[in-house]
Motif scaffolding. Structure first.
Motif, PDB file in Angstrom:
ATOM      1  N   TRP A  58      25.796  28.458  35.042  1.00 46.30           N
ATOM      2  CA  TRP A  58      26.350  28.756  36.367  1.00 46.30           C
ATOM      3  C   TRP A  58      25.233  28.825  37.404  1.00 46.30           C
ATOM      4  O   TRP A  58      25.347  28.257  38.493  1.00 46.30           O
ATOM      5  CB  TRP A  58      27.120  30.070  36.296  1.00 46.30           C
ATOM      6  CG  TRP A  58      27.829  30.487  37.545  1.00 46.30           C
ATOM      7  CD1 TRP A  58      28.346  29.660  38.517  1.00 46.30           C
ATOM      8  CD2 TRP A  58      28.122  31.827  37.957  1.00 46.30           C
ATOM      9  NE1 TRP A  58      28.947  30.415  39.503  1.00 46.30           N
ATOM     10  CE2 TRP A  58      28.824  31.740  39.193  1.00 46.30           C
ATOM     11  CE3 TRP A  58      27.878  33.074  37.408  1.00 46.30           C
ATOM     12  CZ2 TRP A  58      29.262  32.869  39.878  1.00 46.30           C
ATOM     13  CZ3 TRP A  58      28.325  34.204  38.077  1.00 46.30           C
ATOM     14  CH2 TRP A  58      29.008  34.095  39.303  1.00 46.30           C
ATOM     15  N   ARG A  98      32.564  38.240  33.931  1.00 52.21           N
ATOM     16  CA  ARG A  98      33.616  37.218  33.895  1.00 52.21           C
ATOM     17  C   ARG A  98      34.217  37.117  32.500  1.00 52.21           C
ATOM     18  O   ARG A  98      35.449  37.068  32.331  1.00 52.21           O
ATOM     19  CB  ARG A  98      33.048  35.854  34.314  1.00 52.21           C
ATOM     20  CG  ARG A  98      32.739  35.727  35.793  1.00 52.21           C
ATOM     21  CD  ARG A  98      31.977  34.439  36.099  1.00 52.21           C
ATOM     22  NE  ARG A  98      32.674  33.242  35.637  1.00 52.21           N
ATOM     23  CZ  ARG A  98      32.167  32.019  35.726  1.00 52.21           C
ATOM     24  NH1 ARG A  98      30.949  31.831  36.235  1.00 52.21           N
ATOM     25  NH2 ARG A  98      32.857  30.978  35.301  1.00 52.21           N
ATOM     26  N   ASP A 147      36.903  34.816  36.516  1.00 49.90           N
ATOM     27  CA  ASP A 147      36.151  33.896  37.371  1.00 49.90           C
ATOM     28  C   ASP A 147      36.303  34.272  38.839  1.00 49.90           C
ATOM     29  O   ASP A 147      35.346  34.172  39.621  1.00 49.90           O
ATOM     30  CB  ASP A 147      36.619  32.464  37.117  1.00 49.90           C
ATOM     31  CG  ASP A 147      36.474  32.079  35.652  1.00 49.90           C
ATOM     32  OD1 ASP A 147      35.396  32.325  35.084  1.00 49.90           O
ATOM     33  OD2 ASP A 147      37.442  31.558  35.066  1.00 49.90           O
ATOM     34  N   ALA A 185      33.140  35.424  41.210  1.00 41.53           N
ATOM     35  CA  ALA A 185      32.840  34.840  42.519  1.00 41.53           C
ATOM     36  C   ALA A 185      32.748  35.929  43.583  1.00 41.53           C
ATOM     37  O   ALA A 185      31.869  35.906  44.449  1.00 41.53           O
ATOM     38  CB  ALA A 185      33.904  33.816  42.887  1.00 41.53           C
ATOM     39  N   THR A 220      31.704  28.582  41.193  1.00 47.04           N
ATOM     40  CA  THR A 220      32.552  29.091  40.113  1.00 47.04           C
ATOM     41  C   THR A 220      33.584  28.045  39.700  1.00 47.04           C
ATOM     42  O   THR A 220      33.825  27.829  38.502  1.00 47.04           O
ATOM     43  CB  THR A 220      33.264  30.380  40.554  1.00 47.04           C
ATOM     44  OG1 THR A 220      32.293  31.351  40.938  1.00 47.04           O
ATOM     45  CG2 THR A 220      34.103  30.950  39.416  1.00 47.04           C
TER      46      THR A 220
END
Length: 331
Positions: free
Chosen positions: A57, A79, A94, A98, A115
């Protein structure tokens, strides 16, 4: 929707109970006890896997808006904890991730776009991992009904993932803006959609970052195979890496297909029982393997959920400061 989730949860619990009854509670308990130190190793492997997902990520963020790698890894644990331990259909975590990224002064559009891209890449590499597992299964056992069913499932998954990527193109923003217009939504929401899609376009316009993120995700999926190999070895059912890869890849595919069932409860267990049977592993140890995986989820997910609440609590106490979570600085 809530009613369906409740029904899915009840069905999953019933399936789990039925599998335990079929396998024999004593056999399952003996297999879990035999695992011993494997539980710790499975937790450590899972921690490495999630850390790799956090790195993947992190790699998607543009340099001028990059989330620190240690923060990306920490938020990736959050997450994962939300997605695996709460009834949020595997996507709520998710959204939480974010939002939390904006606490580090990352633009909301950038946090959302990275994301979305991360979820898309994870889904694509998951499908690739499943296809790899099907290929290894054919190499080990030849063609058969299970291979054909798995191949059909993989084909459907590829089509859905392709549609997800198409939705991230400019046509997706136009469709969403049209929907918002029909709902009478104007102003800030439509502007945010435009910024989000612009950020997505910027991410995919950097193929090097996307390629590195994809490679890390694929390596992470493969690394998860060691959970299966280590756990079964300690239980007295050693398997080769190739056999463990088949169990892990197709087991993950089965759980992913049952995203509506909270935690994939019952579905994951049924999939592992069927897959382990291919290599002569009885239902008891197969269910014990699933239990070890769930122990890892709890051991890492519960602290992550606590960390999430602490971050949100700190945010509440700092409400008097400018709220950077809903602004777009450094554009």
């Amino acid at each position: 929707m809530k009613g369906f989730v409740v029904f899915a949860a009840i069905a999953g619990i019933a399936l789990f109970g039925g599998l335990v009854a079929y396998s024999g509670l004593g056999d399952v308990g003996s297999a879990v006890a035999a695992a011993g130190w494997a539980t710790l190793f499975v937790v450590l492997i899972r921690a490495v896997v999630i850390s790799g997902c956090g790195l993947s990520w992190h790699l998607l963020f543009p340099p001028e808006h990059r989330l620190p790698v240690w923060v990306a890894i920490g938020l990736r644990f959050v997450r994962e904890g939300v997605n695996t331990l709460l009834p949020v259909a595997m996507v709520g975590g998710d959204v939480v991730g974010a939002r939390l990224a904006t606490f580090w002064r990352v633009n909301l559009s950038v946090a959302g776009a990275t994301t979305i891209a991360d979820v898309a890449i994870q889904a694509a590499t998951s499908a690739a991992f499943a296809i790899l597992g099907i290929g290894v299964l054919m190499w080990l056992h030849g063609d058969g009904p299970l291979v054909r069913y798995a191949a059909m499932g993989a084909a459907v998954a590829v089509l859905l993932i392709a549609a997800f990527f198409v939705a991230q193109a400019r046509i997706g923003s136009r469709l969403l803006n049209a929907l918002l217009a029909r709902l009478g939504v104007k102003g800030t929401a439509t502007e945010l959609v435009e910024r989000l899609w612009s950020s997505l376009a910027a991410i995919y316009a950097a193929p090097g970052r996307v390629a590195r993120s994809t490679l890390v995700h694929m390596l992470v999926w493969i690394a998860g195979t060691f959970e299966v190999q280590v756990a079964l070895h300690f239980m007295g059912y050693p398997v080769s890496f190739a056999e463990a890869l088949v169990i892990e890849s197709l087991g993950q595919a089965v759980r992913g297909a049952a995203f509506a069932v909270p935690g994939g409860l019952g579905v994951q267990e049924g999939g592992l029982v069927a897959l382990c049977a291919l290599f002569g592993i009885p239902p008891g140890p197969a269910l014990a393997l699933s239990i070890l995986k769930r122990v890892a989820e709890l051991a890492l997910g519960l602290p992550a959920l606590i960390a999430w609440q602490l971050l949100e609590g700190r945010r509440v106490f700092r409400r008097s400061e400018p709220d950077d979570a809903v602004t777009e600085p450094r554009q």
